[in-house]
Design a protein around this motif. Structure first.
Motif, short mmCIF file in Angstrom:
data_model
loop_
_atom_site.label_atom_id
_atom_site.label_comp_id
_atom_site.label_asym_id
_atom_site.label_seq_id
_atom_site.Cartn_x
_atom_site.Cartn_y
_atom_site.Cartn_z
N ILE A 1 0.90 -1.17 0.09
CA ILE A 1 0.08 0.05 0.04
C ILE A 1 0.81 1.09 0.03
O ILE A 1 2.02 1.25 0.27
CB ILE A 1 -1.18 0.12 1.15
N ALA B 1 5.00 -6.67 -0.55
CA ALA B 1 5.91 -5.37 -0.46
C ALA B 1 5.52 -4.51 0.78
O ALA B 1 4.31 -3.76 0.91
CB ALA B 1 5.48 -4.84 -1.94
N SER B 2 6.56 -4.38 1.67
CA SER B 2 6.36 -3.46 2.67
C SER B 2 7.62 -3.24 3.17
O SER B 2 8.53 -3.90 3.89
CB SER B 2 5.60 -4.32 3.95
N PHE C 1 7.10 -3.76 7.02
CA PHE C 1 6.48 -4.98 7.24
C PHE C 1 5.72 -4.99 8.66
O PHE C 1 5.57 -5.98 9.34
CB PHE C 1 7.68 -6.18 7.38
N THR D 1 2.84 -3.15 8.20
CA THR D 1 1.64 -2.19 7.64
C THR D 1 0.35 -2.92 7.83
O THR D 1 0.40 -4.30 7.15
CB THR D 1 1.79 -1.74 6.22
N VAL E 1 0.65 10.65 9.39
CA VAL E 1 -0.10 9.40 9.15
C VAL E 1 -0.40 8.37 10.20
O VAL E 1 -1.29 7.50 10.30
CB VAL E 1 0.34 8.69 7.79
N GLU F 1 2.24 13.71 0.62
CA GLU F 1 2.73 13.22 1.76
C GLU F 1 4.07 13.63 2.15
O GLU F 1 4.65 13.83 3.25
CB GLU F 1 2.80 11.80 1.49
N GLN G 1 0.17 10.93 -3.60
CA GLN G 1 1.13 10.45 -2.29
C GLN G 1 2.59 11.12 -2.45
O GLN G 1 2.99 11.88 -1.52
CB GLN G 1 1.35 9.14 -2.36
#
Ligand code: F6P
Length: 531
Positions: free
Chosen positions: A138, A190-191, A194, A196, A494, A339, A335
Motif C-alpha cells: 500500500i 511489498a512493505s 513489514f 503495515t 499518518v 505526503e 502521495q
C-alpha cells in the motif's frame, strides 16, 4: 513572504497571459526547455524574464543549490529520521561504491527471479508454471509500481499477469483472487516496514487462500516472496530467506519504485525495460543536479508551484495526462507530493508561517473535460494545470489520437484566452438569437481565461521517458520542500489515525466503548459494531 516576489506578483497581476504573449511573440521559445526526453512548455504561466530571475534568486537564497548537492551526496536530508534520501542512487550506473554494489546485487536478484518466472521455471505447488503475480502493498509499496505497470502496458510480457491489492477492504483481495488459481499465483508482499496493517492482513488472507487451495505449509515458499527492510519480520511471517528482496532505510516509501519495490514492474515488462526506466530517471537526475536554475525543469516547476501558492493564493494543482495509460499518474503524484509537502513545521520544528503543499488532483484527458474542467474554466479559483501529452499514439486509432492531442492543446488555449462578453455576444448573434436572449445568456458564456498551465510533452510513452517524467516530479517535490524549509521525507501525520484505529477495532469487535471517547466516536462504533 519575499518582498521581491511580492512586488513581481503585483506587477504581473496587472497584466495578463494574453498580453504577455502579445508583448513577446517568441515567448514559448524563452519559457520552454528539453531534458531527459521531455519537452516542458511553461510559457502559459504568469511569469516573465524579470519574475523568473527573481524566482531563481529566491531559490538561491533558500539554499536550494546546497540542498541539491546534499541530496545527491547522501547527507541526512531526512533530518527527523536522520537519514539520507538516496533514491537517485538506485538509478546510477554501476560504480565501485558499497551502495552501488548493494543496489546492483538487488537488481541482479530481481533479474534472476524475473527470468525464472518468464522462462516458466518457477513452478507452483503442483508443478505448474506461474502465470499470475499479486503485489500486496500500500502507499509507496503500491502506487508507483501500479502506475508504471499500467503506463507501460504496451511492453507487457504476455505469459504473466500482474495484479495489485492494497486496501484492507477484503473486497479488494477477494475480487482479485476470484480471477486466480492458487497453483499458479505468486504473491509479492511489498512493505518497507513489514508492519503495515493492510499489507499484513491481506498477506495472511492470501496465505490462507493458498492453503485452502491445496498448497501445503512446506510449499508456501513457492508462492510468497517479500520486499522489505525488516528481514526478521518477513522471516517471522514465514517467508524463505532466499525469497526476501532487500530494501534500505535510505529509500523513502514513496520514492521506492526504483528498488526491488519495482519488482512487479520488472515482472510485467521485463528487466531490460526496468533498466530503461532507471536510465530515464538517471538522465533527469543529472539534469536536476547540474543545470542552472533558470534551465532546470524540476526547479522551474517547483518555483512555479511556490509562486502560485504563496503569491497568487492557489490551493490546488491539477495534473491532466492526455494519455489513457497514465491514468494512475495523478493518484501516484498525490502521495508523492502531498505526503512530502503536507507539513506544519520547518525542518527545525518551528511552526511554519506559510501554506505548505497544495491538493494534487486530476484524471486522464479527455474524461476530465466532461467532469471537472467546468470548474477550471469558469470557477472562481485559479488552479494551475500540468497537461501531459504524448506525441506517438498508443493505439492503432491514429485519428483518435489526433483528436486527443487537439483536445489537450484546446483546453490549455481555452484556459489562457477565455472568452470575453463581446465574443460571447457575437457568437449568440451569429446563431440568430434576439437581443433580449443575447443579453440574458451572454454573461453565462463569459470565460475569464488568464488561467495558468504548463504542458509536458513526451515523444512516446517509453520506459525511459516515463522514468524521466517520474524523476522530474520527485525532484520538483524536493525542490518545493527546500523553498518551504520543510522535510520532504518524513510523514508523521499518518501515524495518529493508525494508533487510534487499534482500540476502535477492538471496540467494534467487543462492542465496548471507552466512556472517555467523544459521543460521535461512540455512536459510530455502536452503529458499525459487528459483535
Ligand atoms: O501511510 C504511510 C506509509 O508509511 C507510506 O509512507 C508508505 O508508503 C506506506 O505507509 C506503506 O508502508 P510500508 O511499505 O512500510 O508497508
Amino acid at each position: 513572504m519575499d518582498t521581491y516576489l511580492q512586488a513581481q506578483a503585483k506587477r504581473l497581476k496587472a497584466s495578463s497571459l494574453t498580453h504577455l504573449f502579445e508583448q513577446s511573440p517568441q515567448r514559448c521559445e524563452t519559457f520552454s526547455l528539453e531534458a531527459g526526453e521531455i519537452f516542458y512548455d511553461y510559457s502559459r504561466n504568469h511569469i516573465d524574464s524579470e519574475a523568473m530571475s527573481h524566482l531563481c534568486q529566491f531559490a538561491e537564497r533558500q539554499g536550494l543549490r546546497q540542498a541539491i548537492t546534499d541530496l545527491f551526496n547522501g547527507e541526512s536530508v531526512n533530518n527527523t529520521e536522520q537519514r539520507p534520501a538516496l533514491h537517485s542512487a538506485l538509478r546510477e550506473p554501476k560504480s565501485a561504491s558499497e551502495k552501488s554494489r548493494q543496489v546492483h546485487a538487488a537488481l541482479d536478484k530481481m533479474k534472476d527471479f524475473v527470468e525464472q518466472i518468464h522462462r516458466q521455471q518457477w513452478r507452483g505447488f503442483t508443478g505448474k508454471p506461474v502465470d499470475s503475480i499479486v503485489n500486496i502493498g500500500i502507499g509507496g509499496s503500491d502506487l508507483g509500481p501500479r502506475m508504471v505497470t499500467q503506463a507501460l502496458s504496451a511492453y507487457r510480457v504476455d505469459t504473466i499477469d500482474v495484479f495489485f491489492v492494497a486496501n484492507i477492504d477484503g473486497a479488494d483481495l477477494e475480487d482479485t483472487l476470484s480471477q486466480l488459481n492458487p497453483e499458479t499465483t505468486v504473491f509479492i508482499l511489498a512493505s518497507k516496514s513489514f508492519t503495515t496493517l493492510e499489507t499484513l492482513n491481506n498477506a495472511l488472507s492470501a496465505r490462507q487462500w493458498c492453503l485452502d487451495g491445496g498448497c501445503s505449509q512446506d510449499a508456501l515458499y513457492k508462492h510468497f516472496i517479500a520486499i522489505s527492510t525488516n528481514l526478521s519480520a518477513a522471516k517471522d511471517f514465514g517467508i524463505a530467506a532466499d525469497n526476501i528482496f532487500p530494501l534500505w532505510d535510505w529509500v523513502g516509501g514513496r520514492y521506492s519504485l526504483w528498488s526491488a519495490i519495482g519488482l512487479p514492474i520488472a515482472l510485467a515488462v521485463g528487466m531490460d525495460n526496468f533498466h530503461s526506466l532507471l536510465q530515464g530517471a538517471y538522465a533527469m537526475d543529472i539534469h536536476f543536479r547540474d543545470a542552472a536554475f533558470a534551465d532546470n525543469m524540476p526547479v522551474i516547476a517547483a518555483l512555479l508551484s511556490h509562486w502560485y501558492c504563496h503569491y497568487w493564493g492557489t490551493r490546488s494543482h491539477a495534473v491532466l495526462p492526455y494519455a489513457q495509460r497514465l491514468c494512475r499518474l495523478p493518484a501516484y503524484l498525490q502521495q508523492l507530493d502531498m505526503e512530502s509537502l503536507g507539513k506544519c513545521v520547518t525542518r527545525d520544528g518551528l511552526p511554519i508561517n506559510q501554506e505548505t503543499g497544495v491538493v494534487i488532483w486530476g484524471t486522464e484527458g479527455t474524461n476530465g473535460q466532461h467532469s471537472f474542467h467546468q470548474l477550471l474554466h469558469q470557477g472562481t479559483q485559479m488552479i494551475p494545470v500540468d497537461f501531459i501529452a504524448v506525441k506517438q499514439s498508443m493505439s492503432d486509432y491514429s485519428d483518435q489520437h489526433r483528436h486527443l492531442l487537439a483536445c489537450c492543446i484546446g483546453q490549455s488555449q481555452a484556459l489562457l484566452q477565455g472568452k470575453t462578453l463581446k465574443q460571447a455576444q457575437m457568437e449568440l448573434r451569429a446563431q440568430g438569437l434576439d437581443e433580449a436572449e443575447i443579453k440574458r445568456l451572454a454573461p453565462h458564456k463569459v470565460i475569464a481565461g488568464n488561467k495558468p498551465s504548463s504542458t509536458i510533452v513526451l515523444n512516446a510513452l517509453t520506459p525511459k521517458s516515463l522514468g524521466a517524467l517520474i524523476a522530474f516530479y520527485e525532484h520538483k517535490v524536493y525542490a518545493s520542500s527546500v523553498l518551504l524549509g520543510i522535510n520532504a521525507f518524513d510523514q508523521w501525520g499518518v501515524e495518529l489515525g493508525k494508533q487510534l484505529g487499534k482500540p476502535v477495532y477492538h471496540a467494534l469487535q467487543s462492542g465496548e466503548c471507552d466512556p472517555l471517547w467523544d459521543s460521535s466516536t461512540r455512536a459510530l462504533i455502536n452503529a458499525l459494531k459487528t459483535s
